[in-house]
Design an enzyme around this catalytic site. Structure first.
Site, PDB file in Angstrom:
ATOM      1  CE1 TYR A  51      -3.086  -3.185   0.202  1.00 13.13           C
ATOM      2  CE2 TYR A  51      -3.231  -2.664   2.557  1.00 13.13           C
ATOM      3  CZ  TYR A  51      -3.510  -3.402   1.596  1.00 13.13           C
ATOM      4  OH  TYR A  51      -4.373  -4.481   1.829  1.00 13.13           O
ATOM      5  N   GLY A 197     -14.108  -6.334   1.723  1.00 15.81           N
ATOM      6  CA  GLY A 197     -15.159  -6.040   0.881  1.00 15.81           C
ATOM      7  C   GLY A 197     -16.695  -6.492   0.983  1.00 15.81           C
ATOM      8  CB  ALA A 200     -20.172  -5.376  -3.091  1.00 16.75           C
ATOM      9  N   GLY A 202     -18.773  -0.519  -2.090  1.00 12.43           N
ATOM     10  CA  GLY A 202     -19.912   0.510  -2.001  1.00 12.43           C
ATOM     11  C   GLY A 202     -21.127   0.241  -2.916  1.00 12.43           C
ATOM     12  CG  LEU A 203     -20.818  -1.740  -6.546  1.00 13.76           C
ATOM     13  CD1 LEU A 203     -20.344  -3.351  -7.155  1.00 13.76           C
ATOM     14  CD2 LEU A 203     -21.482  -0.873  -7.410  1.00 13.76           C
ATOM     15  CG  LEU A 204     -23.739  -4.819  -1.099  1.00 10.13           C
ATOM     16  CD1 LEU A 204     -23.088  -5.812  -0.229  1.00 10.13           C
ATOM     17  CD2 LEU A 204     -25.017  -5.311  -1.882  1.00 10.13           C
ATOM     18  CE  LYS A 207     -18.288   4.492  -3.512  1.00 15.84           C
ATOM     19  NZ  LYS A 207     -16.880   4.165  -3.651  1.00 15.84           N
TER      20      LYS A 207
END
Length: 298
Positions: A51, A197, A200, A202-204, A207
């Site tokens: 990172y 994750g 996911a 931020g899809l959940l 987003k």
């Protein structure tokens, strides 16, 4: 904050842990955020030598220099930084023994609580890799070790051949592939799961929907809508529902949440206030989409 034992170790990790990959370049701002998390009960902080090409470890090390004994520091190894700035996979014993010294220096500590292989394949010299971790453990430079992997065939090999205490793996309502085999196997062998994750990407959480792991944008949107509906019915937030789905799974010790801002930290901390996901709500969410299975590395 609830704390869970990692495998057969004596490490007690906070149920919500801090994914440091999301930290920014300002060491002072990062320290303030990390201290806020610690003060609110988060004691497990996950970074990696990869990172920010080591700067992430430096930032974490600066933040906890005076509080080292009170936190669990986890980092990862395997991605060797080359002179041209690119990385190459290297799971050799010689490299791991060399890389740990750099991580210790950047973290400003003389031991790492959990040292993790940052990936892995069946082509690796697995016995040599394990021997490196075992040697570092005997030398006191690491307390315990684990791997970060989504590959069932790699997870099985380390489960059978090593004394690892944890596996970090991706798991969410949009990636239930670990349910087919690895979650059950690890639980049976008392090896803890660290989940990444869980939102996911931020899809959940709202987003814009997009294709994700074989699901269409429409399917992703449908799952996000189901999470919102469930959250509304339970007077909770989508983040609480998404995280609790994975945390309620047997064998899962902690959800590693990427946190970049004070608002994201507050959102992560609120997960703890949502004690559990009712079984009926979980079953409803599970029926929204058919679970995928791993197509490779089985």
């Amino acid at each position: 904050m609830k704390y869970n034992q990692l495998g057969k170790s004596d490490l007690q990790a906070s149920e919500i842990s801090y994914g440091c990959m999301s930290l920014q370049d300002d060491h002072a701002a990062n320290a303030r955020l990390l201290h806020q998390a610690f003060d609110q009960g988060i004691n497990y902080f996950d970074t990696a030598d990869l990172y920010q090409k080591g700067e992430n470890e430096i930032s974490v090390g600066k933040a906890f220099k005076g509080r080292r004994s009170n936190v669990l520091l986890a980092t990862k190894v395997g991605n060797q930084l080359l002179p041209d700035g690119s990385t190459a996979w290297n799971a050799s014993k010689a490299y791991i023994l060399q890389a740990v010294e750099q991580s210790l220096r950047r973290l400003q500590t003389d031991y790492i609580d959990l040292y993790q292989l940052h990936g892995g394949t069946l082509d690796d010299p697995i016995d040599d890799t394990i021997a490196a971790f075992e040697q570092l453990q005997q030398e006191g430079k690491i307390r315990y070790y684990g791997i970060s992997s989504i590959r069932p065939n790699v997870i099985r090999e380390y489960m059978q051949r090593s004394t690892m205490v944890s596996v970090m793996t991706q798991y969410s309502l949009l990636d239930r592939r670990p349910e087919e085999e690895t979650l059950k196997l690890l639980h049976e062998h008392s090896i803890s799961v660290l989940v990444r994750g869980s939102y996911a990407q931020g899809l959940l959480l709202g987003k814009p929907a997009k294709e994700y792991l074989g699901y269409s944008a429409e399917e992703v949107s449908g799952m996000a809508a189901a999470v919102r509906t469930t959250a509304d019915e339970l007077h909770a937030a989508p983040a609480q529902v998404a995280a609790r789905f994975v945390l309620d799974t047997p064998g899962v010790a902690s959800a590693v949440v990427g946190i970049r801002t004070a608002e994201q930290l507050a959102e992560a901390l609120r997960i703890e206030a949502f004690a559990s996901l009712p079984s009926q709500a979980r079953q409803t969410l599970e029926l929204v989409l058919k679970s995928k299975q791993y197509e490779q590395h089985r």
